[in-house]
Design an enzyme around this catalytic site. Structure first.
Site, PDB file in Angstrom:
ATOM      1  N   HIS A 464       0.831  -1.197   0.000  1.00 41.60           N
ATOM      2  CA  HIS A 464       0.000   0.000   0.000  1.00 41.60           C
ATOM      3  C   HIS A 464       0.872   1.256   0.000  1.00 41.60           C
ATOM      4  O   HIS A 464       0.649   2.193  -0.785  1.00 41.60           O
ATOM      5  CB  HIS A 464      -0.926  -0.003   1.224  1.00 41.60           C
ATOM      6  CG  HIS A 464      -1.788   1.210   1.331  1.00 41.60           C
ATOM      7  ND1 HIS A 464      -1.386   2.355   1.987  1.00 41.60           N
ATOM      8  CD2 HIS A 464      -3.032   1.475   0.854  1.00 41.60           C
ATOM      9  CE1 HIS A 464      -2.339   3.270   1.919  1.00 41.60           C
ATOM     10  NE2 HIS A 464      -3.348   2.755   1.230  1.00 41.60           N
ATOM     11  N   ARG A 625     -15.250  10.589 -13.774  1.00 46.44           N
ATOM     12  CA  ARG A 625     -16.027   9.377 -13.524  1.00 46.44           C
ATOM     13  C   ARG A 625     -17.113   9.706 -12.499  1.00 46.44           C
ATOM     14  O   ARG A 625     -16.819  10.046 -11.357  1.00 46.44           O
ATOM     15  CB  ARG A 625     -15.102   8.280 -12.994  1.00 46.44           C
ATOM     16  CG  ARG A 625     -15.782   6.977 -12.679  1.00 46.44           C
ATOM     17  CD  ARG A 625     -14.737   5.913 -12.399  1.00 46.44           C
ATOM     18  NE  ARG A 625     -15.323   4.686 -11.914  1.00 46.44           N
ATOM     19  CZ  ARG A 625     -14.713   3.510 -11.918  1.00 46.44           C
ATOM     20  NH1 ARG A 625     -13.478   3.431 -12.396  1.00 46.44           N
ATOM     21  NH2 ARG A 625     -15.296   2.431 -11.468  1.00 46.44           N
ATOM     22  N   ASP A 740      -8.191  -3.962 -11.922  1.00 42.11           N
ATOM     23  CA  ASP A 740      -9.484  -4.636 -11.841  1.00 42.11           C
ATOM     24  C   ASP A 740      -9.490  -5.878 -12.726  1.00 42.11           C
ATOM     25  O   ASP A 740     -10.053  -6.914 -12.367  1.00 42.11           O
ATOM     26  CB  ASP A 740     -10.603  -3.696 -12.283  1.00 42.11           C
ATOM     27  CG  ASP A 740     -10.837  -2.577 -11.283  1.00 42.11           C
ATOM     28  OD1 ASP A 740     -10.374  -2.715 -10.144  1.00 42.11           O
ATOM     29  OD2 ASP A 740     -11.468  -1.581 -11.655  1.00 42.11           O
ATOM     30  N   CYS A 794      -8.591   3.818 -22.026  1.00 43.32           N
ATOM     31  CA  CYS A 794      -9.936   4.293 -22.327  1.00 43.32           C
ATOM     32  C   CYS A 794     -10.053   4.633 -23.803  1.00 43.32           C
ATOM     33  O   CYS A 794      -9.068   4.973 -24.462  1.00 43.32           O
ATOM     34  CB  CYS A 794     -10.261   5.544 -21.518  1.00 43.32           C
ATOM     35  SG  CYS A 794     -10.410   5.259 -19.755  1.00 43.32           S
TER      36      CYS A 794
END
Length: 826
Positions: A464, A625, A740, A794
């Protein structure tokens, strides 16, 4: 019959994977007619066989090695094991990917109590012979027999004290012969057996040790850090020894064909008289410079090779120019001078700083040695982070107290703090702070943002702390295992050093070093070479590069680094980190807001924040977004963008209206046109997306009527890989976060992968960490080789783009260009 062994000079086209980098370079230099001692290479295929078959060898390998050794004896004019004319060998590793210092080597192999006498007689130099013998026993016993290195160093230190000298070269033949007996006593005490006198036992013991070193701890750790696959393994090159320790007319050296720090086209290197190469690497005494200019620059009082050995230097300089012309790249070379005669032992593409890489690529392209496309391909994308971050001044004094993993490049100094709250408090007072934590979590985000750098006791390069630090552009050193944090006492300990809260330290995220006090830094600057090579890269890449942003400073930084737009800006993320970002903090949590004045008052604050952002962006495109109420994800959508069957209303359309109003406000007050892209997450059906599109369109018309300003916008959506239906029915305009995708593909996320994937790599289950190196399985646009870039591919408004952290814009610009060049076979 499978061929396991290749002699130097055989036809080797395309043999890098088979012979390793060292073996292929020795073969290439031999074929060029350069002075290379004869030898042969055992292929990487044997390494694979070795580990797959309980550390045994193919049945026909020994016969092939015997034949190759006989050919080498004929070329060298000496015989392995002969008491009158002994041939000594070096046994070296050589993986296809360079792993400097990670694998094992054995030199001077072939000496025993008989052959050492023959070597002394042949060379007429007993001191040289016993120097080689003590070196061999020391190295073989450490590498092959596993005896502690310090045992032999203690013997050597005791002898030098007895002889009253601090240098190995001052020990005479009698002293070195005594040392040989002492070393053999160490072996007897450690193993219960005499040092091996059988030369075949020595040879195969060394071969097995070099192959075995492929799986030693440091090699495994190196491959994990730098994403080097475990296959195909290492090759083993066996070569006739040449000796730089035969007297004052002999030497060993290392050099680069250009300066590896600056890229300047000037011969750069060091050598040592009357020594072997491992002494130079170990730094046991001060080396001398190759050139007179280098001696003057460093202030070295000893003569340069150019002055001391002019004939050998002229030959070496000619070899340098020939190798660079042949390989069309800066070379890192190793050489030995034996009684005035030059021998080449290695050449490889030289390690270099990012600044040097840029200059070398630029100058070679400008001079016509390579093409501009080749120049772009020469740049290692990850290295560009060095150019974007402050670096420690090379002249500064450093007191290093610990070292961890270099997890986010750059250097920073500041006061030690142990809590995020304290980091924020001191930062608000204008203090630079270093946040020190055992490990970080999402709760630490504000403190991490406030800190100049982050230091953790635990965690890897994908922890992290590391990933967030890279996204924020903060230097980070993680996994500092020797550091013990005492939270109650407000201090940390490293061995006998204690550092308290409020003490000042410096961390170097490029090397992993932790230092006491403030160490001076140098600010980054963009050279002519950087500007030119990046321009060449921009001309060939197939899509834009944008930056994710949270602060106005990040906008200016990203613009200066060549960002062509911004976003996708995640509103959910902004809400969670309100106050750290461009959009100002709202008193309401939008996901739980109900209809009425409370909502409108909260959105008014967001409207002001978006207006500020659009003015800073000055017309560059930005993708936003939109946020949706999590409880509404499974509710049917209404024609107005709300949800049926729920008292809570989704906030897609209210936020969209707020954004459109902000854009209109900026334009109405003379600001630049806002190039706006709105991305809707988590739509399942095409009809659902159409409803939202119509609702937002209605709102846009209303905004135009109310403000008199028409805002042009594009509406797309983000594919949610957790919902296969949404992906199957996606429209052409979409975005995907590769993290993802990897979670969807292998069932674990980035944080969960820490440790587990490293273990899988060690056991050969996977070769690379998919979170660290996207391998092209997601989409053709995913850039291979970009370590830990949280990129989003994208397609919006008919054009594709990649989004990344502002500090990584140059990295992705180069990576995208390289992907485009490779896809068309350049």
């Amino acid at each position: 019959m499978t061929r396991w062994v290749y002699a130097f000079g055989d036809d080797r086209a395309g043999r890098l994977e088979l012979l390793g980098r060292k073996g292929s370079s020795l073969a290439e230099m031999s074929s060029l007619g350069l002075p290379v001692p004869p030898g042969f290479t055992i292929t990487t295929e044997v390494c694979s066989y070795f580990f797959q078959n309980s550390r045994t060898y193919p049945d026909d390998l020994q016969g092939q090695v015997t034949v190759a050794l006989a050919d080498m004896e004929a070329s060298a004019g000496a015989r392995f094991g002969a008491s009158d004319l002994p041939l000594l060998l070096s046994v070296r590793s050589g993986a296809p990917t360079s792993m400097p210092g990670m694998l094992d080597t054995v030199l001077n192999l072939g000496l025993n109590d008989e052959t050492v006498a023959g070597l002394a007689a042949r060379s007429r130099n007993p001191r040289f012979a016993f120097d080689c013998y003590r070196r061999f026993i020391h190295m073989y016993s450490t590498v092959v027999l596993g005896i502690d290195y310090a045992e032999f160093e203690d013997c050597l230190g005791s002898l030098k004290r007895r002889e009253g000298t601090g240098l190995d070269t001052d020990l005479d033949a009698d002293a070195l012969e005594h040392l040989v007996h002492a070393y053999k006593s160490v072996v007897k005490a450690a193993t219960g057996e005499e040092f091996p006198q059988d030369l075949q036992e020595q040879l195969w013991g060394a071969i097995g040790a070099v192959f075995g070193s492929w799986m030693n701890r440091r090699a495994v750790a190196y491959r994990s850090l730098y994403n080097v696959p475990a296959s195909p393994g290492t090759a083993v090159s066996i070569q006739a020894m040449v000796f730089g320790n035969m007297g004052e007319d002999s030497a060993a050296g290392v050099a680069c064909t250009r300066n590896p720090s600056t890229g300047e086209n000037r011969f750069y290197g060091e050598f040592m008289v009357n020594t072997q190469g491992e002494d130079l690497v170990a730094g046991i005494r001060t080396p001398q410079q190759l050139t007179a200019a280098g001696r003057a620059e460093t202030g070295c009082g000893l003569p340069a090779m150019e002055e001391l050995m002019p004939d050998a230097f002229r030959e070496l300089d000619a070899v340098r120019q020939r190798l660079e012309a042949h390989y069309r790249d800066m070379q890192d070379i190793e050489f030995t001078v034996q009684q005035g005669r030059l021998y080449m032992l290695q050449t490889r593409a030289g390690k270099r700083t990012a600044a040097a890489a840029m200059r070398i690529a630029f100058e070679m392209a400008e001079s016509g040695i390579i093409s501009r496309e080749d120049a772009v391909l020469r740049i290692r994308p990850e290295s560009l982070e060095q150019l974007m971050k402050p670096a420690l001044s090379p002249k500064a004094i450093r007191r290093v107290i610990a070292a961890g993993l270099p997890s986010s490049q750059g250097a920073a100094s500041g006061l030690v703090v142990f809590t995020p709250g304290e980091a924020e408090r001191l930062a608000e007072q204008g203090e630079n702070v270093i946040l020190v934590r055992t490990e970080t979590s999402s709760e630490d985000i504000r403190g991490m943002h406030a800190a100049q750098g982050i230091l953790t006791a635990r965690g890897g390069r994908n922890s992290h702390a590391a990933t967030v630090a890279r996204a924020m552009g903060r230097p980070c050193v993680s996994g500092t295992g020797r550091m013990r944090i005492d939270g109650k006492a407000g201090c940390f300990h490293v061995d006998d050093v204690t550092v308290k809260a409020g003490d000042r330290i410096t961390i170097d995220g490029s090397t992993g070093e932790v230092m006491l006090g403030t160490v001076a830094t140098t600010e980054p600057s963009q050279s002519q070479a950087f500007t030119a090579v990046m321009t060449w890269a921009d001309a060939v890449r197939g899509f834009d590069v944008r930056a994710g942003i949270r602060t106005s400073a990040a906008v200016e930084s990203a613009r200066g680094l060549g960002a062509q737009g911004f976003g996708p800006l995640d509103l959910g993320d902004c809400i969670g980190n309100a106050g750290c970002g461009i959009v100002i903090e709202s008193e309401i949590a939008l996901g739980r807001a109900t209809e009425g004045t409370e909502r409108l008052e909260g959105l008014a604050e967001w409207r002001q924040g978006f207006g500020t952002m659009f003015r800073i962006l000055a017309g560059l495109p930005v993708a936003i977004r939109l946020y949706r109420h999590p409880e509404a994800d499974s509710s049917p959508v209404r024609s107005d963008g709300g949800y049926a069957g729920s008292d809570s209303r989704g906030v897609v359309t209210p936020i969209a209206r707020t954004i459109l109003e902000a854009a209109a406000m900026v334009r109405a007050h003379g600001g630049a046109d806002v190039s706006l892209e709105l991305l809707v997450p988590c739509t399942i059906e095409e009809a659902e997306f159409s409803c939202l599109k119509d609702a937002i369109g209605t709102m846009a018309d209303a905004v135009q009527r109310e403000t008199g300003v028409k805002v042009t916008y594009f509406l797309g959506r983000v594919a949610d890989l957790r919902i296969p239906r949404a992906c199957a029915n996606r429209v052409s305009d979409f975005g995907i976060d590769p993290d993802d995708f990897v979670r969807f593909a292998i069932g674990i996320g980035r944080d969960e992968s820490v440790g587990l994937l490293d273990l899988c790599r060690q056991r050969g289950i996977v070769e690379i960490n998919p979170f660290a190196c996207h391998d092209g399985t997601l989409t053709q646009e995913i850039v291979d080789g970009c370590d830990s870039i949280r990129i989003t591919v994208c397609e919006t408004a008919g054009r594709s783009y990649i989004s990344c952290a502002p500090s990584r814009v140059p990295v992705v610009r180069i990576s995208a260009a390289q992907a485009a060049l490779r896809s068309r076979g350049s």
